[in-house]
Scaffold this motif. Structure first.
Motif, PDB file in Angstrom:
ATOM      1  N   LEU A 104     -12.813   1.371   8.319  1.00 53.82           N
ATOM      2  CA  LEU A 104     -12.945   0.634   7.021  1.00 53.82           C
ATOM      3  C   LEU A 104     -12.032  -0.691   6.935  1.00 53.82           C
ATOM      4  O   LEU A 104     -12.561  -1.702   6.650  1.00 53.82           O
ATOM      5  CB  LEU A 104     -12.378   1.560   5.836  1.00 53.82           C
ATOM      6  CG  LEU A 104     -12.670   1.000   4.427  1.00 53.82           C
ATOM      7  CD1 LEU A 104     -13.851   0.537   4.124  1.00 53.82           C
ATOM      8  CD2 LEU A 104     -12.199   2.014   3.278  1.00 53.82           C
ATOM      9  N   TYR A 105     -10.845  -0.575   7.439  1.00 49.35           N
ATOM     10  CA  TYR A 105      -9.933  -1.489   7.311  1.00 49.35           C
ATOM     11  C   TYR A 105     -10.507  -2.900   8.176  1.00 49.35           C
ATOM     12  O   TYR A 105     -10.694  -3.870   7.725  1.00 49.35           O
ATOM     13  CB  TYR A 105      -8.562  -1.211   7.985  1.00 49.35           C
ATOM     14  CG  TYR A 105      -7.759  -2.293   8.153  1.00 49.35           C
ATOM     15  CD1 TYR A 105      -6.615  -2.698   7.055  1.00 49.35           C
ATOM     16  CD2 TYR A 105      -7.551  -3.167   9.161  1.00 49.35           C
ATOM     17  CE1 TYR A 105      -5.815  -3.953   7.297  1.00 49.35           C
ATOM     18  CE2 TYR A 105      -6.595  -4.149   9.439  1.00 49.35           C
ATOM     19  CZ  TYR A 105      -5.797  -4.477   8.355  1.00 49.35           C
ATOM     20  OH  TYR A 105      -4.727  -5.573   8.410  1.00 49.35           O
ATOM     21  N   ALA A 139     -11.552   1.853  16.445  1.00 48.76           N
ATOM     22  CA  ALA A 139     -11.734   2.705  15.198  1.00 48.76           C
ATOM     23  C   ALA A 139     -12.714   3.681  15.471  1.00 48.76           C
ATOM     24  O   ALA A 139     -12.582   4.805  15.429  1.00 48.76           O
ATOM     25  CB  ALA A 139     -11.848   1.890  13.996  1.00 48.76           C
ATOM     26  N   CYS A 148     -11.366   6.919  13.682  1.00 44.91           N
ATOM     27  CA  CYS A 148     -10.464   7.047  12.411  1.00 44.91           C
ATOM     28  C   CYS A 148     -11.178   6.022  11.295  1.00 44.91           C
ATOM     29  O   CYS A 148     -11.481   4.938  11.364  1.00 44.91           O
ATOM     30  CB  CYS A 148      -9.265   5.858  12.861  1.00 44.91           C
ATOM     31  SG  CYS A 148      -7.952   5.694  11.507  1.00 44.91           S
ATOM     32  N   ARG A 149     -11.490   6.834  10.136  1.00 40.99           N
ATOM     33  CA  ARG A 149     -12.296   6.246   9.068  1.00 40.99           C
ATOM     34  C   ARG A 149     -11.386   5.317   8.525  1.00 40.99           C
ATOM     35  O   ARG A 149     -11.828   4.251   7.749  1.00 40.99           O
ATOM     36  CB  ARG A 149     -12.840   7.378   8.233  1.00 40.99           C
ATOM     37  CG  ARG A 149     -11.769   8.176   7.431  1.00 40.99           C
ATOM     38  CD  ARG A 149     -12.382   9.066   6.776  1.00 40.99           C
ATOM     39  NE  ARG A 149     -11.059   9.916   5.864  1.00 40.99           N
ATOM     40  CZ  ARG A 149     -11.294  10.890   5.090  1.00 40.99           C
ATOM     41  NH1 ARG A 149     -12.535  11.094   4.769  1.00 40.99           N
ATOM     42  NH2 ARG A 149     -10.139  11.250   4.644  1.00 40.99           N
ATOM     43  N   TYR A 150     -10.058   5.619   8.478  1.00 38.34           N
ATOM     44  CA  TYR A 150      -9.269   4.416   7.652  1.00 38.34           C
ATOM     45  C   TYR A 150      -9.258   3.037   8.474  1.00 38.34           C
ATOM     46  O   TYR A 150      -9.471   2.048   7.843  1.00 38.34           O
ATOM     47  CB  TYR A 150      -7.517   4.899   7.818  1.00 38.34           C
ATOM     48  CG  TYR A 150      -7.494   6.275   7.167  1.00 38.34           C
ATOM     49  CD1 TYR A 150      -7.450   6.491   5.691  1.00 38.34           C
ATOM     50  CD2 TYR A 150      -7.370   7.442   7.938  1.00 38.34           C
ATOM     51  CE1 TYR A 150      -7.464   7.701   5.147  1.00 38.34           C
ATOM     52  CE2 TYR A 150      -7.248   8.621   7.387  1.00 38.34           C
ATOM     53  CZ  TYR A 150      -7.358   8.651   5.871  1.00 38.34           C
ATOM     54  OH  TYR A 150      -7.057   9.958   5.329  1.00 38.34           O
ATOM     55  N   CYS A 151      -9.049   3.030   9.838  1.00 38.10           N
ATOM     56  CA  CYS A 151      -9.296   1.843  10.678  1.00 38.10           C
ATOM     57  C   CYS A 151     -10.625   1.264  10.535  1.00 38.10           C
ATOM     58  O   CYS A 151     -10.779   0.077  10.490  1.00 38.10           O
ATOM     59  CB  CYS A 151      -8.755   2.252  12.144  1.00 38.10           C
ATOM     60  SG  CYS A 151      -7.036   2.839  12.108  1.00 38.10           S
ATOM     61  N   PRO A 171       0.888  -1.263  -0.069  1.00 41.72           N
ATOM     62  CA  PRO A 171      -0.041   0.032  -0.224  1.00 41.72           C
ATOM     63  C   PRO A 171       0.857   1.156  -0.033  1.00 41.72           C
ATOM     64  O   PRO A 171       1.920   1.253   0.591  1.00 41.72           O
ATOM     65  CB  PRO A 171      -1.002   0.056   1.368  1.00 41.72           C
ATOM     66  CG  PRO A 171      -0.809  -1.456   1.649  1.00 41.72           C
ATOM     67  CD  PRO A 171       0.722  -2.038   1.174  1.00 41.72           C
ATOM     68  N   TRP A 173       0.587   4.040   1.775  1.00 39.14           N
ATOM     69  CA  TRP A 173       0.825   4.379   3.116  1.00 39.14           C
ATOM     70  C   TRP A 173       2.018   3.484   3.747  1.00 39.14           C
ATOM     71  O   TRP A 173       2.877   4.270   4.405  1.00 39.14           O
ATOM     72  CB  TRP A 173      -0.306   4.311   4.083  1.00 39.14           C
ATOM     73  CG  TRP A 173      -0.930   3.026   4.081  1.00 39.14           C
ATOM     74  CD1 TRP A 173      -1.858   2.445   3.483  1.00 39.14           C
ATOM     75  CD2 TRP A 173      -0.475   1.934   4.920  1.00 39.14           C
ATOM     76  NE1 TRP A 173      -2.253   1.029   3.686  1.00 39.14           N
ATOM     77  CE2 TRP A 173      -1.044   0.736   5.007  1.00 39.14           C
ATOM     78  CE3 TRP A 173       0.866   1.717   5.756  1.00 39.14           C
ATOM     79  CZ2 TRP A 173      -1.121  -0.613   5.578  1.00 39.14           C
ATOM     80  CZ3 TRP A 173       0.670   0.556   6.622  1.00 39.14           C
ATOM     81  CH2 TRP A 173      -0.072  -0.568   6.377  1.00 39.14           C
TER      82      TRP A 173
END
Length: 147
Positions: A73-74, A63, A68-71, A22, A24
């Protein structure tokens, strides 16, 4: 040059596990990525004492609490990969919200922790003493208390 070779090896390992490296992860400093990937690989992605579905649902709750929107979703996708239903995902999210609400209230009201601990111990003892006992099935034709 050795650091570049190690970074390339690390990227190959990540790609073998995830299908790609990824963006990131490419941006993360080398010294941070090595430790981060090791924890992700050896704990989060590995089979441990906690089933992966539950780890992902825990991660989703965290999350939500950290917003945390990233976490979110993950961990939602991770939970689905490990068999979580939409209902389980919704319950994990609701549980996180309930926990945050309780935590916010208890901390803002400055509830005495020692009193909280004593009351909780009493609640736990009550719950244990009122827990339904598992039924003991008797084979057909045998009455209780008769041999």
């Amino acid at each position: 040059m050795a650091a570049l070779i190690n970074k390339n090896e690390l990227h190959r390992e990540i790609e073998r596990s995830l299908g790609l490296v990824p963006g990131w992860a490419r941006q993360m400093p080398d010294t941070a990525l090595d430790g981060f990937w090791a924890m992700l690989r050896d704990f989060a992605l590995a089979e441990t004492k906690i089933p992966n579905k539950y780890k992902e649902l825990i991660g989703l709750g965290v999350a939500g609490a950290t917003r945390c929107r990233y976490c979110a979703l993950y961990h939602t996708e991770g939970a689905r990969l490990h068999g979580a239903t939409d209902e389980e995902i919704a319950e994990a999210s609701a549980m996180a919200g309930l926990t945050m609400m309780g935590s916010t209230y208890l901390n803002a009201a400055m509830v005495d922790c020692e009193t909280f601990e004593k009351e909780l111990a009493s609640i736990v003892a009550y719950a244990k003493s009122h827990r339904p006992q598992p039924s003991i099935r008797q084979p057909a034709g045998i009455e209780r208390g008769r041999h």
